[in-house]
Enzyme design. Structure first.
Site, PDB file in Angstrom:
ATOM      1  CB  ALA A 108      -0.922  -0.010   1.208  1.00 35.33           C
ATOM      2  CG  ASP A 165      -0.971  -8.049  -0.177  1.00 33.87           C
ATOM      3  OD1 ASP A 165      -2.050  -8.561   0.171  1.00 33.87           O
ATOM      4  OD2 ASP A 165      -0.751  -6.815  -0.118  1.00 33.87           O
TER       5      ASP A 165
END
Length: 494
Positions: A13, A243
């Site tokens: 992120a 992920d």
């Protein structure tokens, strides 16, 4: 078999990185090749993912890798889930893809209940109702700007968009597809019922590949851009592209039954199972059946994770305060314990302008005295996270009917020894901490298995334990933590 080298492209992120991973003599050698910032872009009233910038940085990293590594036998990609882009009939993107924190999905859970009925999306897909899920983004987009969907001919998740740009092939990997809340994890296929109600044609959704399959080979243009023209084509392997699925594949577990926590911006807590569990209890306890590597299921709860710490550091940086992790960890260790208790999933913490102010506001609305210094703020966050993990583990054990004695803790937060100890204290379980780079490692392990270098999960665990420093933490002061947990539950209404 000789040494094999793969590149794990790991996009989080806040940053992206390319890591070269070589397996030789039963151990991994890891080398960070390239790192770049990766944050959403505010433009006008919208919040975007700048996918072309990411692709540019990947090309830069691959060019560097081609110069520095002796060989490149495969490449794999992993990213966050739920975000997507649409390609038109000419295979060009219909606008820039939106970031899941864009507010166009606001109110769409309620909209979906009108369309499908309450809980029906969970029953159909096994995936929990979360405000950022792909299905809610699509509903918001359909309401706000239907042109994008009208012009779209191919739906791709973010890692698959990047895979298309690298290889020219259009496909979606299983763990990515499973984050959309449009994919039936029982049947391992797109839900015809959901697509019909959304008004989306089945032909828009490409083939779903299983983890470990070849997505394609680097195109001649990409090969030229990175300096590999004329060399053997490099396969792009379908890593566990979500992920958290890659991270879960890096658990060095020697037994089948365990709990894992992947701690990043979000905390993903759960267990790996063979078949989905789609029951009212799972739905009510906020657990979700997400895709795990090789067709398995991650029965997980998603909790707001180190996002609070990341945003606190930004707040302090703006105010000219010390944000070095070493300083913060030392300050937290010396701070007064149990100053306040936070529900880390409270809406105040989703996207605040200033996280320190948001924590103060939460304490005020729950009748608590706010933390007073940086150490107390940091400690309050990690104590509260540890208690939220305890509650999630309690719910998981009730759902599975199994008591599990070990928690595998993964990700960057492993470096915080105080946090690791707090998790052991709060849960009353042994915490096995490591590896730190779990997502990139799991990505690489899938590629190496596809190349024939790893035979099964036991060998996977042996390699991980031989390579990484794995630390064990045993519970301490459990009586005090048990008492404080009851206070936490009372204040947060857990």
């Amino acid at each position: 078999m000789g040494a094999k080298t793969v590149i794990a492209i790991d996009l989080g992120a806040s940053s992206g990185r390319l890591i070269g991973v070589t397996l030789q003599d039963g151990k991994l050698d890891m080398k960070e090749i390239y790192r770049f910032p990766n944050e959403g872009i505010h433009a006008g009233d919208r919040f975007y993912t700048d996918v072309l910038h990411i692709f540019h940085e990947i090309i830069t990293g691959l060019r560097k890798a081609n110069q520095e590594l002796e060989s490149i036998d495969a490449i794999g990609l992993d990213t966050w889930g739920v975000d997507f882009a649409m390609l038109d009939g000419a295979d060009e993107m219909v606008g820039n893809p939106f970031h899941y924190r864009d507010d166009q999905s606001s109110g769409m859970i309620e909209e979906a209940e009108h369309i499908f009925g309450k809980g029906v999306l969970f029953e159909e897909t096994g995936v929990q109702d979360m405000w950022y899920n792909t299905v809610y983004q699509l509903l918001g987009l359909k309401k706000r700007n239907p042109r994008i969907l009208r012009d779209g001919r191919t739906f791709l998740m973010i890692p698959d968009v990047l895979g298309f740009l690298l290889t020219g092939q259009k496909n979606i990997e299983y763990t990515s597809a499973a984050t959309t809340q449009m994919y039936d994890v029982k049947k391992k296929d797109w839900s015809e019922k959901i697509l019909k109600e959304l008004g989306m044609d089945r032909s828009v959704f490409p083939k779903v590949l299983m983890t470990g399959e070849v997505k394609g080979y680097l195109s001649p243009v990409v090969a030229q851009l990175i300096g590999r023209e004329g060399q053997a084509p490099v396969p792009l392997i379908a890593a566990a592209q979500h992920d958290s699925a890659s991270a879960a594949h890096a658990v060095p577990a020697e037994t089948e039954d365990y709990i894992f926590i992947n701690s990043g911006t979000w905390s993903i807590i759960g267990s790996i199972i063979d078949e989905p569990v789609i029951t009212r209890e799972v739905f009510e306890q906020n657990y979700s059946n997400e895709g795990a590597a090789y067709g398995k299921i991650k029965l997980v709860n998603t909790i707001m994770g180190m996002w609070l710490v990341q945003e606190l550091r930004k707040s302090w940086e703006r105010k000219g305060k010390d944000t070095d992790y070493g300083f913060l960890l030392d300050a937290a260790a010396k701070a007064k314990p149990f100053t306040a208790f936070l529900d880390v999933d409270d809406e105040l913490f989703i996207a605040p302008v200033d996280m320190e102010t948001a924590i103060r506001q939460y304490c005020e609305k729950t009748g608590q005295e706010p933390p007073k210094g940086q150490g107390e703020f940091y400690r309050t966050v990690i104590e509260s996270l540890a208690f939220q993990y305890r509650q999630a583990i309690h719910d998981l054990e009730a759902i599975t009917g199994k008591r599990m004695d070990t928690v595998h803790f993964l990700g960057g937060a492993v470096r915080d020894r105080l946090f690791c100890q707090f998790i052991a204290n709060a849960t009353g379980k042994k915490v096995v901490a490591g590896p730190i780079e779990a997502t990139a490692v799991g990505n690489a392990m899938v590629q190496l298995k596809s190349l024939g270098c790893i035979s099964d999960e036991k060998e996977n665990a042996r390699i991980l334990r031989a390579t990484f420093e794995i630390a064990d933490y045993m519970p301490q002061d459990t009586k005090v933590w048990d008492e404080k947990f009851e206070q936490y539950r009372k204040i947060t209404k857990k």
